[in-house]
Write a protein that holds these residues in place. Structure first.
Motif, PDB file in Angstrom:
ATOM      1  N   THR A   1      33.687  40.897  38.535  1.00  0.00           N
ATOM      2  CA  THR A   1      33.286  39.606  37.984  1.00  0.00           C
ATOM      3  C   THR A   1      33.280  38.526  39.054  1.00  0.00           C
ATOM      4  OG1 THR A   1      34.156  40.190  35.810  1.00  0.00           O
ATOM      5  CG2 THR A   1      33.806  37.853  36.251  1.00  0.00           C
TER       6      THR A   1
ATOM      7  N   ASN B   1      27.351  42.262  37.809  1.00  0.00           N
ATOM      8  CA  ASN B   1      28.338  41.229  37.510  1.00  0.00           C
ATOM      9  C   ASN B   1      28.493  41.172  35.994  1.00  0.00           C
ATOM     10  OD1 ASN B   1      29.583  38.706  36.836  1.00  0.00           O
ATOM     11  ND2 ASN B   1      29.047  37.936  38.865  1.00  0.00           N
ATOM     12  N   PRO B   2      29.668  41.518  35.448  1.00  0.00           N
ATOM     13  CA  PRO B   2      29.837  41.543  33.993  1.00  0.00           C
ATOM     14  C   PRO B   2      29.620  40.187  33.335  1.00  0.00           C
ATOM     15  CG  PRO B   2      31.643  42.681  35.098  1.00  0.00           C
ATOM     16  CD  PRO B   2      30.884  41.956  36.160  1.00  0.00           C
ATOM     17  N   ARG B   3      29.817  39.128  34.100  1.00  0.00           N
ATOM     18  CA  ARG B   3      29.677  37.785  33.519  1.00  0.00           C
ATOM     19  C   ARG B   3      28.214  37.382  33.385  1.00  0.00           C
ATOM     20  NH1 ARG B   3      29.021  33.109  36.036  1.00  0.00           N
ATOM     21  NH2 ARG B   3      29.559  34.076  38.053  1.00  0.00           N
TER      22      ARG B   3
ATOM     23  N   ARG C   1      34.847  46.965  35.244  1.00  0.00           N
ATOM     24  CA  ARG C   1      35.303  45.670  35.747  1.00  0.00           C
ATOM     25  C   ARG C   1      35.919  45.776  37.145  1.00  0.00           C
ATOM     26  NH1 ARG C   1      35.505  41.535  32.100  1.00  0.00           N
ATOM     27  NH2 ARG C   1      37.070  40.452  33.365  1.00  0.00           N
ATOM     28  N   THR C   2      36.358  46.956  37.529  1.00  0.00           N
ATOM     29  CA  THR C   2      37.015  47.168  38.812  1.00  0.00           C
ATOM     30  C   THR C   2      36.300  48.253  39.600  1.00  0.00           C
ATOM     31  OG1 THR C   2      39.178  46.556  37.905  1.00  0.00           O
ATOM     32  CG2 THR C   2      39.170  47.832  39.950  1.00  0.00           C
TER      33      THR C   2
ATOM     34  N   ASP D   1      37.276  43.100  42.154  1.00  0.00           N
ATOM     35  CA  ASP D   1      36.990  42.546  40.836  1.00  0.00           C
ATOM     36  C   ASP D   1      35.486  42.291  40.771  1.00  0.00           C
ATOM     37  OD1 ASP D   1      36.500  40.735  38.670  1.00  0.00           O
ATOM     38  OD2 ASP D   1      38.615  40.177  38.675  1.00  0.00           O
TER      39      ASP D   1
ATOM     40  N   SER E   1      42.140  47.149  35.875  1.00  0.00           N
ATOM     41  CA  SER E   1      41.287  46.245  35.097  1.00  0.00           C
ATOM     42  C   SER E   1      40.048  46.950  34.578  1.00  0.00           C
ATOM     43  CB  SER E   1      40.880  45.032  35.944  1.00  0.00           C
ATOM     44  OG  SER E   1      40.089  45.445  37.040  1.00  0.00           O
ATOM     45  N   GLY E   2      39.712  48.125  35.122  1.00  0.00           N
ATOM     46  CA  GLY E   2      38.596  48.894  34.605  1.00  0.00           C
ATOM     47  C   GLY E   2      38.965  49.762  33.435  1.00  0.00           C
TER      48      GLY E   2
ATOM     49  N   GLY F   1      35.105  44.705  28.929  1.00  0.00           N
ATOM     50  CA  GLY F   1      34.119  44.402  29.941  1.00  0.00           C
ATOM     51  C   GLY F   1      32.706  44.756  29.532  1.00  0.00           C
TER      52      GLY F   1
END
Length: 411
Positions: free
Chosen positions: A171, A129-131, A151-152, A169, A71-72, A76
């Motif tokens: 996020t 935290n990307p979010r 992201r990972t 994760d 996921s990285g 992101g």
């Protein structure tokens, strides 16, 4: 002489050679100086480790999806290319990034006493935290490596060495998969493209600190390293195996002397063809192995790489971030041609991460600052004498409580 004096003297005496100023520099200087004394006292010292090999499967983070990248692998927090700076924040609370290279997190180290004669160098991580675009405390982990894209992360639990690796994760803050390891792991590093993971294995905690003769009553690294090999995981396919790497005599070190630091982790070269690690007691300062664990001579385009300079090679592989220079400016660092070694200088006391092929994120002190440890994150550009502040200044000297150390993710 206290730790600050040792560090300051070491910086000055090594300025013409390879003056490290990396994270935990005080520990590295103390280890190197102690091992130099040990070399004179015990020239025949050696350490060896037994040979074992075992395969380990790596679960995918995004099972059921067509995209086989971790996921990285893209997107992101690093998609946005503009600079996000917070020169009023130290440590940072909100995202810092430049040209796609992002401060994915930071850790605050402390030495935690365990017994009268033992302690542990412990890291408390704060991860982006990307979010939310903010840094959140992640106190469960003793070691964190962030994959490309941010992201990972691969994580190790608090007690080292660990028998499993978590794929986190960033996020959600949740571990999506655990990788079990028959050989206990003490350090992690993703490949540049985020598709492979190198896990360095140790038989005992590489962050152990002890009180030894000649340590002036302070905490020091143990005299020997318990490093015994590495795993190389292909995150997408789920394949992995452990390779033994001995510390001691081989064809390149026939007398068997070994003085590597108690933590001396492995990493992949940028092209993924070899595994390498620093060796402070060798003239070239590093060692290389093929992926099966056979020792090899230093590859031609890796000979100017320094293990203690975090930035490493530029994304296109043509340039190498070098050690402290301090010639053209009061604080500056060398930039070298990866093949020829031809060098120039760029602003910045310590080079941390590339931003494309022409810029870097670095630590640097203020223009009229006389304290070499009063540093902040800055963006520097090849051929320019200008700096863009990215964070506030860190307080205290190297090794003092509360001084944070950065963790970057590439686009």
């Amino acid at each position: 002489m206290n730790v600050d004096d040792i560090v300051r003297d070491a910086l000055h005496e090594q300025a013409a050679e390879q003056p490290p100023a990396a994270a935990g520099f005080a520990d590295r200087v103390l280890a190197v100086r102690r091992r130099r004394r040990s070399r004179r006292i015990a020239l025949a010292a050696a350490a060896t480790v037994a040979v074992v090999a075992v395969g380990v499967a790596v679960p995918l983070l995004d099972s059921g999806k067509d995209d086989v990248r971790p996921s990285g692998g893209g997107g992101g927090i690093v998609v946005e290319k503009k600079t996000k700076a917070h020169p009023d924040q130290s440590p940072p609370r909100e995202e810092i990034s430049a040209g796609g290279t992002t401060l994915a997190g930071y850790f605050v180290p402390e030495t935690v006493k365990k017994t009268a004669n033992t302690a542990v160098y412990q890291r408390t991580y704060h991860l982006l935290n990307p979010r939310t675009g903010t840094y959140e405390k992640a106190g469960d982990w003793s070691w964190v490596a962030v994959a490309r894209g941010g992201r990972t992360a691969a994580v190790l639990e608090r007690d080292l060495p660990s028998s499993r690796i978590g794929l986190l994760d960033l996020t959600t803050g949740k571990v999506e998969r655990w990788i079990e390891a028959d050989h206990r792991v003490g350090g992690l590093a993703f490949s540049r493209d985020g598709r492979k993971l190198v896990a360095t294995t140790y038989s005992s905690n590489p962050d152990l600190r002890v009180k030894e003769n000649g340590s002036d009553g302070g905490w020091d690294q143990p005299s020997t390293s318990s490093r015994n090999g590495f795993y190389l995981f292909d995150v997408a396919s789920g394949n992995g195996a452990w390779t033994e790497v001995r510390i001691g005599a081989d064809s390149y070190n026939p007398v068997g002397r070994s003085f590597v630091n108690s933590r001396q982790d492995f990493a992949l070269t940028d092209d993924g063809r070899y595994v390498w690690a620093g060796n402070p007691m060798q003239d070239i300062g590093k060692e290389f192995w093929d992926l099966k664990g056979a020792k090899i001579p230093t590859p031609a385009d890796e000979k100017h790489l320094e293990w203690y300079v975090d930035a490493g090679k530029s994304p296109d592989g043509r340039l190498v971030a070098g050690a402290f220079a301090g010639q053209k400016w009061k604080t500056s660092s060398f930039i070298l041609d990866a093949r020829t070694g031809a060098h120039t200088e760029v602003r910045g006391q310590q080079l941390l991460a590339w931003v494309g092929n022409k810029q870097l994120i670095a630590w640097d002190i203020g223009e009229n600052d006389k304290n070499e440890f009063h540093s902040r994150l800055v963006l520097v550009t090849l051929g320019s004498d200008k700096e863009v502040p990215l964070s506030g200044f860190r307080e205290g000297n190297d090794g003092d409580a509360g001084r944070w150390e950065p963790l970057f993710a590439q686009p």
